[in-house]
Design an enzyme around this catalytic site. Structure first.
Site, PDB file in Angstrom:
ATOM      1  N   GLU A 255       2.283  24.983  18.323  1.00  0.00           N
ATOM      2  CA  GLU A 255       2.835  25.060  19.676  1.00  0.00           C
ATOM      3  C   GLU A 255       3.553  23.770  20.018  1.00  0.00           C
ATOM      4  O   GLU A 255       3.193  22.703  19.512  1.00  0.00           O
ATOM      5  CB  GLU A 255       1.692  25.256  20.688  1.00  0.00           C
ATOM      6  N   LYS A 257       4.181  20.478  21.839  1.00  0.00           N
ATOM      7  CA  LYS A 257       3.302  19.539  22.547  1.00  0.00           C
ATOM      8  C   LYS A 257       4.098  18.991  23.724  1.00  0.00           C
ATOM      9  O   LYS A 257       4.935  18.104  23.568  1.00  0.00           O
ATOM     10  CB  LYS A 257       2.842  18.402  21.631  1.00  0.00           C
ATOM     11  N   ARG A 262      -2.152  17.097  31.611  1.00  0.00           N
ATOM     12  CA  ARG A 262      -2.964  18.268  31.324  1.00  0.00           C
ATOM     13  C   ARG A 262      -3.644  18.732  32.604  1.00  0.00           C
ATOM     14  O   ARG A 262      -4.181  17.912  33.344  1.00  0.00           O
ATOM     15  CB  ARG A 262      -4.022  17.888  30.294  1.00  0.00           C
ATOM     16  N   ARG A 277      -7.306  15.742  32.997  1.00  0.00           N
ATOM     17  CA  ARG A 277      -7.934  15.512  31.698  1.00  0.00           C
ATOM     18  C   ARG A 277      -9.265  14.790  31.870  1.00  0.00           C
ATOM     19  O   ARG A 277     -10.185  14.958  31.089  1.00  0.00           O
ATOM     20  CB  ARG A 277      -6.974  14.660  30.865  1.00  0.00           C
ATOM     21  N   GLU A 307      -0.072  22.424  30.521  1.00  0.00           N
ATOM     22  CA  GLU A 307       0.510  21.107  30.742  1.00  0.00           C
ATOM     23  C   GLU A 307       1.490  21.212  31.902  1.00  0.00           C
ATOM     24  O   GLU A 307       2.302  22.131  31.958  1.00  0.00           O
ATOM     25  CB  GLU A 307       1.224  20.660  29.454  1.00  0.00           C
ATOM     26  N   PHE A 347      -1.554  26.875  27.808  1.00  0.00           N
ATOM     27  CA  PHE A 347      -1.892  26.956  26.379  1.00  0.00           C
ATOM     28  C   PHE A 347      -3.316  27.409  26.050  1.00  0.00           C
ATOM     29  O   PHE A 347      -3.695  27.454  24.882  1.00  0.00           O
ATOM     30  CB  PHE A 347      -1.560  25.645  25.651  1.00  0.00           C
ATOM     31  N   ARG A 424     -13.085  15.899  20.049  1.00  0.00           N
ATOM     32  CA  ARG A 424     -11.833  15.741  19.316  1.00  0.00           C
ATOM     33  C   ARG A 424     -12.117  16.204  17.898  1.00  0.00           C
ATOM     34  O   ARG A 424     -12.931  15.596  17.207  1.00  0.00           O
ATOM     35  CB  ARG A 424     -11.398  14.273  19.343  1.00  0.00           C
ATOM     36  N   LYS A 430      -2.472  17.228  16.105  1.00  0.00           N
ATOM     37  CA  LYS A 430      -1.173  16.923  16.692  1.00  0.00           C
ATOM     38  C   LYS A 430      -0.266  16.269  15.660  1.00  0.00           C
ATOM     39  O   LYS A 430      -0.719  15.542  14.782  1.00  0.00           O
ATOM     40  CB  LYS A 430      -1.313  16.079  17.960  1.00  0.00           C
TER      41      LYS A 430
HETATM   42  P1  ATP Z   1      -1.907  12.055  23.717  1.00  0.00           P
HETATM   43  O1  ATP Z   1      -1.790  10.685  24.317  1.00  0.00           O
HETATM   44  O2  ATP Z   1      -1.286  12.204  22.352  1.00  0.00           O
HETATM   45  O3  ATP Z   1      -1.529  13.160  24.652  1.00  0.00           O
HETATM   46  P2  ATP Z   1      -4.655  12.689  24.223  1.00  0.00           P
HETATM   47  O4  ATP Z   1      -5.841  11.925  23.744  1.00  0.00           O
HETATM   48  O5  ATP Z   1      -4.361  12.683  25.666  1.00  0.00           O
HETATM   49  O6  ATP Z   1      -3.421  12.184  23.377  1.00  0.00           O
HETATM   50  P3  ATP Z   1      -4.881  14.882  22.397  1.00  0.00           P
HETATM   51  O7  ATP Z   1      -5.999  15.832  22.360  1.00  0.00           O
HETATM   52  O8  ATP Z   1      -4.839  13.898  21.332  1.00  0.00           O
HETATM   53  O9  ATP Z   1      -4.828  14.212  23.826  1.00  0.00           O
HETATM   54  O10 ATP Z   1      -3.542  15.689  22.349  1.00  0.00           O
HETATM   55  C1  ATP Z   1      -3.497  16.923  23.011  1.00  0.00           C
HETATM   56  C2  ATP Z   1      -2.906  16.746  24.381  1.00  0.00           C
HETATM   57  O11 ATP Z   1      -1.580  17.238  24.361  1.00  0.00           O
HETATM   58  C3  ATP Z   1      -3.632  17.581  25.410  1.00  0.00           C
HETATM   59  O12 ATP Z   1      -4.593  16.818  26.092  1.00  0.00           O
HETATM   60  C4  ATP Z   1      -2.531  18.085  26.326  1.00  0.00           C
HETATM   61  O13 ATP Z   1      -2.445  17.253  27.465  1.00  0.00           O
HETATM   62  C5  ATP Z   1      -1.257  17.918  25.546  1.00  0.00           C
HETATM   63  N1  ATP Z   1      -0.615  19.194  25.162  1.00  0.00           N
HETATM   64  C6  ATP Z   1       0.683  19.494  25.335  1.00  0.00           C
HETATM   65  N2  ATP Z   1       0.985  20.677  24.859  1.00  0.00           N
HETATM   66  C7  ATP Z   1      -0.153  21.200  24.340  1.00  0.00           C
HETATM   67  C8  ATP Z   1      -0.463  22.421  23.702  1.00  0.00           C
HETATM   68  N3  ATP Z   1       0.440  23.357  23.468  1.00  0.00           N
HETATM   69  N4  ATP Z   1      -1.753  22.606  23.327  1.00  0.00           N
HETATM   70  C9  ATP Z   1      -2.688  21.663  23.533  1.00  0.00           C
HETATM   71  N5  ATP Z   1      -2.438  20.498  24.139  1.00  0.00           N
HETATM   72  C10 ATP Z   1      -1.180  20.253  24.551  1.00  0.00           C
END
Ligand code: ATP
Length: 592
Positions: A255, A257, A262, A277, A307, A347, A424, A430
């Protein structure tokens, strides 16, 4: 006193011991004792109190007593002048200690002081939190003065620290879960079940009450409730489509990103709440998102994730994440909504009309999401492909970047691809643009200590001791000392920014060989860019993982200027992620 009551002095005693320890295990033991001695009926309240709160974080109510009010209340209760109290506070720097001192020297000694019960203290805090409108300030002062009048000096210390938001015992959620497992779950084995209950409710108080009253059977029946945020599932990272497909068993749903904020949306009939988040209620920041969801979610009750992305009002194109910061302001939300409109990209579906979907595989959840969301201009389901082809995945990644996204989130489609609340894991991976060279990617590190500055920096700090988070041991392991990248303005502000977090000794959750001049509770997260990762005997990050006697350190770190206010300490870059970055770096050196 009935058997359901408990004296506040017991809590104060326990706090005092907890505060004195530097050992994590000892801290857990002390907490176990406290929880065992707590009547089950009020264990939720005691759990909140030990963390300096009266409700779980997602409830938008705080006791919120400013120092100025606390001084007034103490003056009332002790019969001393505000100026005397202020003077002492300047010296002690701790309103708790000052309260303890002035309570001990009370001029009018009351002979019929009733011992304070936990219920009484909690109820009074609750009334203070709920006081509103004209006269709220006076009500709060009188309520607090009343408590202080009945308090022993030691109790006064902790009451005061709690109401001003300065309890700082450093009891993390994970420590409470450990303690509950030992006290009521029959041992450490119960930990996983109890943790899951917490992960799907974010309410340690409710979890504590269920396990104390109903044991593990109660915990097994623990349910998702609309209105209680589920702790977010997070993604691991990898840097090539080959590795990603291999890790996900050869096939995945990839998907876009999206680069926004979030949101976890909870719909209960006509009422919609949005959680961030970090599980804070952010509904007030996005009234437009709430309206959109009312129109586009077809279920009566649902918990959905997506998002929230800033878009250009003229072109509809996606804008950088930073534009959403305008929504943080308390006022002028109307204006921000107009100038910085948003779109939603959904999502996940975690709950729909009575059905908990968290233990269903992702393809099933995604189907449910597609059924329940009616797409429109401003509400869409995350763009996706299902693929087992490396080339196709790479192409989709490039498309995502071109469309203004950060990259992809690739998701497992296996039978066990459940929603891993609060974790996690490798079910989501990602794939971001900036991994081409590992250390061009920033890391988010936690400030755990500081060193006094010299010369031009006298009077402020010269460097900060930074740590990565180790989720396995729930500790912070030092990885670098950083003194560059701070502007003069940043530097001038540092002592004030850090002061509320200063503690007298190394925090029990911090693992450090280096002795800092000043220790800090792990709270503040900074974005750091480094040159490379090296083995180091003096940093504890991933100690003994790559080589016996060595940890990992980041060389030439520079602060990027970004305080990651959106991240809690536990959201910092993990020690595992640093290890992976190190291994990547080695591979690259070998290849070149
Ligand atoms: P980052 O700073 O890379 O966003 P993070 O620690 O906040 O890192 P991660 O779990 O590493 O979060 O990366 C997933 C994040 O990406 C989710 O918290 C969400 O906010 C965002 N996101 C965007 N699009 C999607 C998607 N299609 N599915 C899941 N998460 C998504």
């Amino acid at each position: 006193m009935t058997h359901t009551e408990m004296y506040y002095s017991e809590i104060a005693e326990a706090y005092e011991k907890i505060e004195a320890t530097t050992k994590r295990l000892e801290m857990t033991d002390l907490l176990v004792n406290l929880l065992k001695n707590t009547p089950k009926e009020i264990i939720d309240k005691v759990v909140y109190l030990t963390q300096g709160k009266i409700y779980p974080d997602f409830v938008k109510l705080e006791i919120g007593v400013a120092e100025r009010l606390a001084i007034k209340a103490l003056a009332h209760a002790s019969g001393r002048r505000e100026s005397e109290i202020e003077e002492d506070l300047k010296k002690s720097g701790d309103i708790g200690e000052t309260a303890q001192k002035f309570t001990a020297q009370k001029r009018q000694v009351t002979f019929f002081q009733k011992p304070l019960t936990v219920q009484k203290v909690y109820e009074t805090f609750d009334k203070m939190a709920k006081a509103s409108g004209a006269g709220a300030v006076d009500t709060k002062i009188m309520l607090l003065a009343g408590l202080l009048a009945d308090a022993t000096p030691k109790e006064a210390k902790y009451i005061m620290r709690t109401v001003t938001g300065n309890l700082r015992l450093g009891i993390a959620d994970m420590t409470v879960l450990d303690a509950l497992a030992i006290a009521y779950g029959g041992g450490k084995e119960a930990r996983e079940l109890i943790e899951r209950a917490y992960n799907i409710s974010s309410d340690l108080g409710r979890v504590a009450k269920v396990v104390a009253e109903k044991g593990l059977d109660g915990i097994k029946k623990f349910q998702v409730i609309v209105g209680e945020p589920i702790r977010p599932m997070l993604a691991e990272r990898l840097s090539s489509p080959e590795e990603i497909l291999e890790k996900l068993g050869g096939k995945c749903i990839a998907e876009y990103k999206y680069d926004g904020e979030r949101v976890q949306a909870h719909k209960e009939g006509e009422e919609i709440k949005l959680f961030s988040r970090r599980l804070e209620d952010i509904s007030d920041q996005y009234p437009d998102a709430v309206e959109l969801l009312k129109r586009h979610v077809l279920a009566k009750d649902a918990i959905l994730e997506g998002e929230c992305v800033a878009i250009d009002p003229d072109t509809g194109e996606m804008r950088p994440f930073q534009e959403l910061m305008h929504r943080r302001r308390k006022y002028e939300i109307e204006k921000a909504m107009e100038e910085y409109p948003i779109s939603l990209f959904m999502f996940d579906a975690l709950y729909v009309d009575g059905k908990d979907l968290t233990l269903k595989p992702y393809p099933v959840r995604r189907k449910a999401l597609e059924k329940v969301v009616k797409e429109g201009d401003r509400v869409k389901i995350a763009k996706h492909i299902i693929t087992s082809d490396v080339k196709e995945l790479e192409k989709f990644f490039l498309e995502a970047i071109e469309d203004g996204c950060e990259g992809l989130v690739c998701k497992s489609v296996a039978a066990d691809s459940v929603y891993q609340a609060g974790a996690r894991g490798w079910l989501w991976i990602k794939y971001k643009r900036d991994y081409k060279s590992e250390m061009t990617d920033t890391v988010d590190l936690v400030v755990v200590g500081a060193f006094h500055g010299r010369g031009r920096r006298a009077g402020t700090y010269g460097a900060l001791l930074l740590a990565a988070y180790n989720p396995e041991s729930d500790t912070f392991e030092t990885v670098t000392k950083c003194g560059t990248g701070f502007t003069d303005e940043d530097l001038a502000k540092l002592p004030k920014t850090l002061k509320p977090h200063v503690i007298p000794h190394k925090h029990p959750r911090v693992n450090s060989i280096i002795a800092a001049d000043v220790w800090l509770e792990p709270k503040i997260v900074l974005e750091i860019l480094g040159a490379e990762i090296t083995l180091s005997p003096i940093h504890t990050c991933a100690m003994n993982v790559i080589r016996q006697g060595s940890g990992l350190a980041i060389r030439f770190p520079r602060f990027t200027g970004n305080y990651r206010l959106d991240k809690a300490a536990e959201d910092a870059t993990t020690t595992n992620e640093i290890t992976e970055m190190y291994q990547k770096q080695l591979k690259k050196i070998a290849e070149s």
